[in-house]
Design an enzyme around this catalytic site. Structure first.
Site, PDB file in Angstrom:
ATOM      1  N   VAL A  70       0.879  -1.116  -0.015  1.00 32.28           N
ATOM      2  CA  VAL A  70       0.148   0.075  -0.161  1.00 32.28           C
ATOM      3  C   VAL A  70       0.904   1.379  -0.100  1.00 32.28           C
ATOM      4  O   VAL A  70       0.284   2.672   0.001  1.00 32.28           O
ATOM      5  CB  VAL A  70      -1.017  -0.118   1.119  1.00 32.28           C
ATOM      6  CG1 VAL A  70      -2.187  -0.856   0.874  1.00 32.28           C
ATOM      7  CG2 VAL A  70      -0.247  -0.123   2.625  1.00 32.28           C
ATOM      8  N   TYR A 160       7.518   7.444  14.216  1.00 33.74           N
ATOM      9  CA  TYR A 160       6.537   6.644  14.291  1.00 33.74           C
ATOM     10  C   TYR A 160       5.234   7.892  14.839  1.00 33.74           C
ATOM     11  O   TYR A 160       4.121   7.861  14.415  1.00 33.74           O
ATOM     12  CB  TYR A 160       6.353   5.543  15.355  1.00 33.74           C
ATOM     13  CG  TYR A 160       5.231   4.676  15.517  1.00 33.74           C
ATOM     14  CD1 TYR A 160       4.700   3.863  14.871  1.00 33.74           C
ATOM     15  CD2 TYR A 160       4.458   4.747  16.786  1.00 33.74           C
ATOM     16  CE1 TYR A 160       3.430   3.109  14.833  1.00 33.74           C
ATOM     17  CE2 TYR A 160       3.346   4.091  17.127  1.00 33.74           C
ATOM     18  CZ  TYR A 160       2.866   3.112  16.066  1.00 33.74           C
ATOM     19  OH  TYR A 160       1.819   2.422  16.016  1.00 33.74           O
TER      20      TYR A 160
HETATM   21  N1  NAD Z   1      -0.078  -2.953  18.948  1.00 31.49           N
HETATM   22  C1  NAD Z   1      -0.039  -1.636  19.348  1.00 31.49           C
HETATM   23  O1  NAD Z   1       0.180  -1.601  20.586  1.00 31.49           O
HETATM   24  C2  NAD Z   1      -0.575  -0.570  18.467  1.00 31.49           C
HETATM   25  C3  NAD Z   1      -0.537   0.619  19.111  1.00 31.49           C
HETATM   26  C4  NAD Z   1      -1.022   1.703  18.392  1.00 31.49           C
HETATM   27  C5  NAD Z   1      -1.252   1.610  17.039  1.00 31.49           C
HETATM   28  N2  NAD Z   1      -0.950   0.269  16.588  1.00 31.49           N
HETATM   29  C6  NAD Z   1      -1.171   0.445  15.035  1.00 31.49           C
HETATM   30  O2  NAD Z   1      -2.054  -0.826  14.466  1.00 31.49           O
HETATM   31  C7  NAD Z   1      -1.723  -1.014  13.228  1.00 31.49           C
HETATM   32  C8  NAD Z   1      -1.240  -2.365  12.963  1.00 31.49           C
HETATM   33  O3  NAD Z   1      -1.720  -3.522  13.511  1.00 31.49           O
HETATM   34  P1  NAD Z   1      -1.729  -5.022  13.320  1.00 31.49           P
HETATM   35  O4  NAD Z   1      -1.505  -5.345  14.782  1.00 31.49           O
HETATM   36  O5  NAD Z   1      -2.471  -5.299  12.449  1.00 31.49           O
HETATM   37  O6  NAD Z   1      -0.035  -5.203  13.146  1.00 31.49           O
HETATM   38  P2  NAD Z   1       0.652  -6.241  12.297  1.00 31.49           P
HETATM   39  O7  NAD Z   1       2.050  -5.716  12.149  1.00 31.49           O
HETATM   40  O8  NAD Z   1       0.736  -7.561  12.982  1.00 31.49           O
HETATM   41  O9  NAD Z   1      -0.019  -6.568  10.965  1.00 31.49           O
HETATM   42  C9  NAD Z   1      -0.081  -5.738   9.980  1.00 31.49           C
HETATM   43  C10 NAD Z   1      -0.003  -6.405   8.658  1.00 31.49           C
HETATM   44  O10 NAD Z   1       0.466  -5.362   7.731  1.00 31.49           O
HETATM   45  C11 NAD Z   1       1.130  -5.892   6.607  1.00 31.49           C
HETATM   46  N3  NAD Z   1       2.094  -4.875   6.030  1.00 31.49           N
HETATM   47  C12 NAD Z   1       2.929  -4.204   6.373  1.00 31.49           C
HETATM   48  N4  NAD Z   1       3.254  -3.093   5.336  1.00 31.49           N
HETATM   49  C13 NAD Z   1       2.442  -3.259   4.498  1.00 31.49           C
HETATM   50  C14 NAD Z   1       2.502  -2.539   3.145  1.00 31.49           C
HETATM   51  N5  NAD Z   1       3.197  -1.838   2.598  1.00 31.49           N
HETATM   52  N6  NAD Z   1       1.491  -3.092   2.242  1.00 31.49           N
HETATM   53  C15 NAD Z   1       0.507  -4.128   2.775  1.00 31.49           C
HETATM   54  N7  NAD Z   1       0.522  -4.761   3.830  1.00 31.49           N
HETATM   55  C16 NAD Z   1       1.644  -4.493   4.735  1.00 31.49           C
HETATM   56  C17 NAD Z   1       2.049  -6.735   7.394  1.00 31.49           C
HETATM   57  O11 NAD Z   1       2.656  -7.960   6.449  1.00 31.49           O
HETATM   58  C18 NAD Z   1       1.027  -7.505   8.521  1.00 31.49           C
HETATM   59  O12 NAD Z   1       0.735  -8.782   8.103  1.00 31.49           O
HETATM   60  C19 NAD Z   1      -0.584  -0.197  12.801  1.00 31.49           C
HETATM   61  O13 NAD Z   1      -1.127   0.924  12.115  1.00 31.49           O
HETATM   62  C20 NAD Z   1       0.002   0.159  14.008  1.00 31.49           C
HETATM   63  O14 NAD Z   1       0.903   1.114  14.115  1.00 31.49           O
HETATM   64  C21 NAD Z   1      -0.765  -0.751  17.120  1.00 31.49           C
END
Ligand code: NAD
Length: 255
Positions: A70, A160
């Site tokens: 993306v 971030y």
């Molecule tokens: N876990 C936390 O504490 C927390 C807190 C605040 C915000 N977030 C946000 O939550 C979101 C992620 O959540 P998640 O738990 O699903 O993370 P995750 O990393 O488990 O899953 C995200 C998925 O996105 C895919 N990905 C990465 N880059 C990509 C790209 N360029 N194009 C397409 N797919 C891509 C990865 O392969 C992965 O499978 C993020 O935006 C993160 O910043 C998480």
């Protein structure tokens, strides 16, 4: 299941999880399908999206996997085109993709800064831009962009925090532009939820994150996913340009 998204067609970006367990995107995709949406599960890593599709299929829901990066405009156009080809339109775009960078200002390399801005912020622009025409044809739609409480509190992880603050600015700007088209655009700012993205922080950090909140309980991908269901559904028909903070009260404290 209460059919809160019945008849809707949705895209979830980052619908897989980077490790065992449940990430925010995976949880949202599963909940969207449970609530009656047909879901295109988009991920850079095809097997991760397929895993989510298998879970949804096993529950009797309808979903398909789509491999895309993306941060690339052509891939974003492609995921929208595939959704329209498959299901005839697009109602919901859940921009979940995001990566973390854990360095402070002086230790952040330029390449790392650029990568975080591309994945966490530029992706929101490219995906949302690609979705507008298809949503307009349906008479409206809902876009949800995942930010973070890192955007709202002083946070050492500079790239971030900056990208996630950009997401909130993006949502406000685009909500004003797309409101007249019936397209609502909102953000979710998750707190310190325990997902595969942060699993490497270890058990001490896990406990610290839990105890920092007034509720003192641990958040999961489901907590963020339910927020996405609400903002994607017609229950939120009068909500746009907003940031829904889901953090067990963390941002209400002075800690
Ligand atoms: N876990 C936390 O504490 C927390 C807190 C605040 C915000 N977030 C946000 O939550 C979101 C992620 O959540 P998640 O738990 O699903 O993370 P995750 O990393 O488990 O899953 C995200 C998925 O996105 C895919 N990905 C990465 N880059 C990509 C790209 N360029 N194009 C397409 N797919 C891509 C990865 O392969 C992965 O499978 C993020 O935006 C993160 O910043 C998480």
């Amino acid at each position: 299941m209460s059919d809160r998204l019945k008849g809707k067609v949705a895209i979830v970006t980052g619908a897989g999880s980077r490790g065992p367990g449940l990430g925010n995107g995976k949880a949202a995709a599963i909940l969207f399908a449970r609530e009656g949406a047909r879901v295109l599960c988009v991920d850079l890593v095809p097997e991760r999206a397929e895993d989510t599709v298998t879970i949804i299929g096993g529950e009797g829901g309808e979903a398909a996997a789509f491999a895309a990066d993306v941060t690339r405009a052509a891939d974003c156009e492609g995921m929208v085109a595939e959704t329209v080809r498959r299901w005839g339109g697009l109602d919901v775009l859940h921009n979940n993709v995001g990566i973390e960078s854990r360095t402070d200002l002086v230790d952040t390399e330029e390449d790392d800064w650029d990568r975080v801005m591309a994945v966490d912020l530029k992706s929101m622009f490219l995906s949302t831009r690609a979705a507008v025409r298809a949503m307009e044809k349906r008479g409206g739609g809902a876009v949800v962009c995942v930010s973070s409480v890192a955007a709202l509190r002083g946070h050492g992880r500079t790239a971030y925090a900056t990208a996630k603050a950009g997401v909130i600015g993006f949502v406000r700007s685009v909500a004003v532009q797309l409101g007249p088209k019936g397209i609502r655009v909102n953000a979710i700012a998750p707190g310190a939820v325990w997902t595969p993205m942060v699993a490497d922080l270890g058990p001490e950090a896990r406990e610290r994150r839990r105890r920092a909140t007034p509720l003192g309980t641990e958040g999961t991908g489901w907590d963020i996913g339910w927020g996405a269901v609400y903002l994607a559904s017609d229950e939120a028909r009068w909500v746009t340009g907003q940031t829904l903070i889901i953090d067990a009260g963390l941002t209400a404290t002075t800690r």
